[in-house]
Design an enzyme around this catalytic site. Structure first.
Site, PDB file in Angstrom:
ATOM      1  N   ASN A 209       9.911 -67.883 -60.450  1.00 41.36           N
ATOM      2  CA  ASN A 209      11.171 -67.637 -61.147  1.00 41.36           C
ATOM      3  C   ASN A 209      12.094 -66.859 -60.211  1.00 41.36           C
ATOM      4  O   ASN A 209      11.642 -66.355 -59.178  1.00 41.36           O
ATOM      5  CB  ASN A 209      10.908 -66.883 -62.465  1.00 41.36           C
ATOM      6  N   ASP A 278       3.982 -67.050 -66.582  1.00 42.05           N
ATOM      7  CA  ASP A 278       3.073 -67.179 -67.735  1.00 42.05           C
ATOM      8  C   ASP A 278       2.084 -68.322 -67.543  1.00 42.05           C
ATOM      9  O   ASP A 278       1.069 -68.379 -68.228  1.00 42.05           O
ATOM     10  CB  ASP A 278       3.890 -67.447 -69.008  1.00 42.05           C
ATOM     11  N   LYS A 288      -1.272 -80.935 -49.176  1.00 41.96           N
ATOM     12  CA  LYS A 288       0.039 -81.263 -49.744  1.00 41.96           C
ATOM     13  C   LYS A 288      -0.053 -82.551 -50.589  1.00 41.96           C
ATOM     14  O   LYS A 288      -0.619 -83.539 -50.133  1.00 41.96           O
ATOM     15  CB  LYS A 288       1.038 -81.443 -48.591  1.00 41.96           C
ATOM     16  N   PHE A 322       9.125 -54.730 -70.101  1.00 40.86           N
ATOM     17  CA  PHE A 322      10.442 -55.364 -70.134  1.00 40.86           C
ATOM     18  C   PHE A 322      10.323 -56.587 -71.039  1.00 40.86           C
ATOM     19  O   PHE A 322       9.230 -57.141 -71.187  1.00 40.86           O
ATOM     20  CB  PHE A 322      10.868 -55.795 -68.723  1.00 40.86           C
ATOM     21  N   LYS A 336       7.159 -57.566 -78.995  1.00 40.52           N
ATOM     22  CA  LYS A 336       6.379 -57.318 -77.771  1.00 40.52           C
ATOM     23  C   LYS A 336       5.959 -55.850 -77.680  1.00 40.52           C
ATOM     24  O   LYS A 336       4.849 -55.535 -77.256  1.00 40.52           O
ATOM     25  CB  LYS A 336       7.189 -57.714 -76.524  1.00 40.52           C
ATOM     26  N   LYS A 340       1.976 -55.375 -77.528  1.00 38.99           N
ATOM     27  CA  LYS A 340       1.406 -54.934 -76.241  1.00 38.99           C
ATOM     28  C   LYS A 340       1.144 -53.422 -76.228  1.00 38.99           C
ATOM     29  O   LYS A 340       0.840 -52.855 -75.195  1.00 38.99           O
ATOM     30  CB  LYS A 340       2.335 -55.359 -75.090  1.00 38.99           C
TER      31      LYS A 340
HETATM   32  N1  CTP Z   1       3.981 -59.669 -68.639  1.00 42.10           N
HETATM   33  C1  CTP Z   1       2.715 -59.480 -68.104  1.00 42.10           C
HETATM   34  N2  CTP Z   1       1.923 -60.555 -67.850  1.00 42.10           N
HETATM   35  C2  CTP Z   1       2.337 -61.806 -68.146  1.00 42.10           C
HETATM   36  C3  CTP Z   1       3.631 -61.996 -68.681  1.00 42.10           C
HETATM   37  C4  CTP Z   1       4.425 -60.904 -68.927  1.00 42.10           C
HETATM   38  O1  CTP Z   1       2.335 -58.342 -67.841  1.00 42.10           O
HETATM   39  N3  CTP Z   1       1.550 -62.829 -67.889  1.00 42.10           N
HETATM   40  C5  CTP Z   1       4.800 -58.470 -68.917  1.00 42.10           C
HETATM   41  C6  CTP Z   1       6.141 -58.445 -68.191  1.00 42.10           C
HETATM   42  O2  CTP Z   1       6.031 -57.758 -66.956  1.00 42.10           O
HETATM   43  C7  CTP Z   1       7.035 -57.698 -69.153  1.00 42.10           C
HETATM   44  C8  CTP Z   1       6.446 -58.027 -70.518  1.00 42.10           C
HETATM   45  O3  CTP Z   1       5.119 -58.480 -70.282  1.00 42.10           O
HETATM   46  O4  CTP Z   1       6.962 -56.300 -68.972  1.00 42.10           O
HETATM   47  C9  CTP Z   1       7.197 -59.083 -71.275  1.00 42.10           C
HETATM   48  O5  CTP Z   1       7.397 -60.204 -70.468  1.00 42.10           O
HETATM   49  P1  CTP Z   1       8.289 -61.439 -70.940  1.00 42.10           P
HETATM   50  O6  CTP Z   1       8.332 -62.463 -69.857  1.00 42.10           O
HETATM   51  O7  CTP Z   1       9.572 -60.945 -71.505  1.00 42.10           O
HETATM   52  O8  CTP Z   1       7.489 -61.994 -72.193  1.00 42.10           O
HETATM   53  P2  CTP Z   1       6.106 -62.675 -72.377  1.00 42.10           P
HETATM   54  O9  CTP Z   1       5.138 -61.635 -72.835  1.00 42.10           O
HETATM   55  O10 CTP Z   1       5.714 -63.444 -71.141  1.00 42.10           O
HETATM   56  O11 CTP Z   1       6.387 -63.644 -73.595  1.00 42.10           O
HETATM   57  P3  CTP Z   1       7.433 -64.890 -73.686  1.00 42.10           P
HETATM   58  O12 CTP Z   1       7.487 -65.503 -72.306  1.00 42.10           O
HETATM   59  O13 CTP Z   1       6.841 -65.761 -74.703  1.00 42.10           O
HETATM   60  O14 CTP Z   1       8.761 -64.307 -74.113  1.00 42.10           O
END
Ligand code: CTP
Length: 394
Positions: A209, A278, A288, A322, A336, A340
């Site tokens: 990303n 994720d 490759k 975040f 969240k 969490k």
């Molecule tokens: N985070 C994490 N590990 C993951 C995904 C996210 O530790 N695999 C943490 C991020 O660093 C952030 C928080 O979880 O502090 C929320 O991340 P975000 O991308 O907003 O949400 P997700 O939990 O991934 O859920 P969604 O993508 O469904 O919104």
């Protein structure tokens, strides 16, 4: 902005790096500070008061015993008005004089008379810097609370290569901010994650990303300035490692999870600013993937939710997450926060992903909500840490 409206007495001594003080004055002003230059006699061999005065926008003081100058801005005036004194370049001579309590010109007298913090940025020949007397003087000054930044290693103006180069301007500004920052995170061990992760499809392609890491790096720097011991676990980022911070470079979510888990037990505050992927490809090809097929389906699987895992293993750590949301920002961020087991969550949308400025809303464990205006990430970092400090005190 820590330097905003701060009065910096910029002492320039007689070293070849004196010309760099002009650019530094410009940078201090850009950061909101007022610069009041003081030049030693030897400094005038390297730069002119006129160029310095033009950039600093304040008169350059040079001579203690010049009555016309003393009546305008006296050494006592300067030492009292200073929020900070920065000596650039700091030669072996000025370091030695201050260490021995000598005040025989305007700059040494201002340093002697001021109650403000004093930051030295040494620059000299590497043999001179390594001289035991110079090292002893630096040690002595450090012990009684004087601050130092640099010198760096590299090519020196005298033709030598070694330790003696003036620290980069950005590091001097950062050290100046550190001198003035409140030390309200002293004793805390802060773990910060930053940047994206990369999940390999094959050796040349990956899922990731656009996160730059700027927010997490800004938090790591600000926490260190405020006295914390900081570990920064970073995904791939083009940003420079912040100085004074233990730095762990990771690429995948798995590596980031491993590093975060390893440092978690000894941390007191954790700020998870990383944009962790994720999903990862179920199969990461060793060679490759050739474009023989018209379509390519990539099967993906979930990565570990690092923050959720940290929440489940919580042993008194203050946990900040975040939430990156494109809709129902507050409701999703609250969800969240709860799921969490966080103490604070910072909600934002993707518009600030790679920029210098971001607009965030901070939600605390008691349900308090504060929407901050769009601010530079360095300022957002300070505001988040203000909330952490306040909540931990509470
Ligand atoms: N985070 C994490 N590990 C993951 C995904 C996210 O530790 N695999 C943490 C991020 O660093 C952030 C928080 O979880 O502090 C929320 O991340 P975000 O991308 O907003 O949400 P997700 O939990 O991934 O859920 P969604 O993508 O469904 O919104």
């Amino acid at each position: 902005m820590i330097l905003n409206n701060k009065k910096i007495v910029l002492g320039i001594t007689g070293g070849i790096a004196a010309y760099k003080a002009i650019e530094l004055a410009r940078l201090f002003i850009k950061n909101g500070a007022e610069v009041w230059p003081v030049m030693t006699k030897a400094a005038a061999n390297f730069i002119t008061p006129l160029s310095l005065q033009t950039v600093a926008r304040n008169p350059v003081s040079q001579d203690m015993f010049d009555l016309s100058q003393e009546s305008k801005i006296s050494h006592i005036d300067l030492s009292e008005k200073a929020d900070l004194v920065v000596v650039v370049p700091a030669t072996a001579n000025i370091i030695g004089k201050v260490a021995c309590g000598i005040a025989d010109d305007l700059l040494t007298t201002v340093i002697m008379a001021t109650k403000a913090p004093v930051l030295f940025a040494p620059a000299m020949n590497s043999n001179m810097y390594e001289n035991k007397i110079v090292q002893h003087n630096i040690e002595r000054l450090r012990k009684i609370g004087y601050c130092f930044i640099g010198p760096d290693e590299g090519d020196l103006a005298c033709g030598y290569e070694g330790k003696g180069r003036l620290a980069p301007h950005e590091d001097i500004v950062d050290a100046a901010e550190e001198c003035l920052a409140p030390k309200d995170l002293k004793g805390q061990k802060v773990l910060v994650t930053a940047g994206p992760t990369r999940e390999a499809i094959d050796p040349v392609r990956f899922i990731s990303n656009p996160s730059s890491g700027k927010m997490g790096y800004a938090i790591a720097k600000a926490a260190r300035r405020r006295g914390a011991e900081v570990v920064l676990v970073s995904g791939p980022s083009y940003l420079q490692h912040p100085r004074g911070v233990a730095f762990i470079k990771t690429i995948t979510a798995e590596e980031m999870a491993e590093a975060a888990m390893r440092h978690y037990p000894q941390s007191t505050v954790v700020i998870m600013a990383a944009a962790v992927s994720d999903y990862r490809p179920k199969i990461s090809h060793r060679k490759k993937v050739k474009k023989e097929e018209a379509r390519l389906n990539i099967e993906v699987e979930r990565t570990q939710d690092i923050l959720k895992e940290l929440g489940n293993k919580k042993r008194g750590q203050f946990l900040v997450g975040f939430a990156l949301e494109t809709e129902d920002i507050l409701a999703n961020a609250r969800k969240k926060l709860k799921e969490k087991k966080l103490d604070l969550i910072v909600a934002n949308d993707p518009t600030g992903f790679d920029g210098e400025v971001t607009q965030v809303t901070v939600i605390d464990g008691e349900g308090g909500v504060e929407a901050l205006p769009p601010l530079p990430k360095s300022e957002v970092a300070e505001r988040i840490l203000d909330k952490v400090v306040r909540a931990m005190k509470g």
